[in-house]
Design a protein around this motif. Structure first.
Motif: not given
Length: 229
Positions: A120-128
């Motif tokens: 989730s943290r990875e997605k938040i940083e990379n996509e959001y």
């Protein structure tokens, strides 16, 4: 006159043939299984502003998601059973299991584990761009249906739950009405359960059965054309 084709051209022609064959197969299945196109009654829509959780801290979102998961599971299990689908049964097409990945079959209703905090943290940083409130698939599930009746039955029950105020449908991407150019179709709902936005995917077994091949050809041509712009 002998025409000699280079390796890249031969590769593209091979992928084009495979792409068209896969697309035609998916379109044929959809035409046979969805003759009435009932899903047109559920048009795509999205909110005027970016879809966001009510909280902006991942730890708070994870805690709320864990609390919402039992109700989410209960509601979707009831919908599945009313449409003669079982969370315990592997989804099949023509006697073969429909695979989620190389090792895992889809269930007729798959309730995924909560998305892990690290992912989730990875997605938040990379996509959001670091905005935790935009992650809306920590709680997620997918139905795999075998018929138009099951497909529309699920859509109808989701709408009824929305009308009753039990859930809130906040976004719908209906690709049964608007298929991708490779023929692929599904429906992606975002629903709010107990204050948490969740994701529900609605698949047709014969279409998702060919998803891997379809997306491989799609990925080839997307990369090819992106590299030649």
């Amino acid at each position: 006159m002998k025409l000699t084709l280079n390796e890249d051209t031969l590769k593209n022609l091979k992928n084009l043939h495979g792409f068209m064959k896969c697309r035609d197969k998916i379109n044929k299945i959809a035409k046979e299984v969805l003759p009435n196109n009932y899903m047109k009654d559920y048009p795509s829509f999205k909110p005027p502003e970016t879809l966001q959780q009510s909280k902006d801290n991942l730890n708070d979102i994870m805690k709320a998601s864990e609390e919402a998961l039992p109700e989410f599971t209960k509601l979707l299990t009831e919908i599945a059973l009313k449409n003669e689908l079982s969370p315990d049964e592997d989804a099949t097409f023509d006697g073969e299991r429909v695979m989620l990945d190389d090792d895992t079959p889809y269930k007729e209703l798959t309730i995924a584990p909560l998305k892990k905090e690290e992912r989730s943290r990875e997605k938040i940083e990379n996509e959001y761009g670091g905005d935790a409130s935009r992650i809306v698939d920590i709680v997620r599930a997918s139905f795999v249906t075998m018929s138009e009746e099951q497909l529309v039955g699920i859509a109808k029950l989701l709408q009824e739950l929305h009308d009753q105020g039990i859930i809130k449908i906040v976004k719908l991407k209906n690709r049964f009405s608007e298929p991708l150019w490779n023929g692929y179709r599904d429906a992606l709902y975002n629903i709010e359960v107990n204050g948490v936005i969740c994701e529900v995917q609605l698949h047709l077994g014969g279409v998702v059965f060919h998803k891997k091949d379809s997306h491989e050809y799609y990925g080839h041509f997307r990369s090819y054309f992106a590299g030649n712009v």
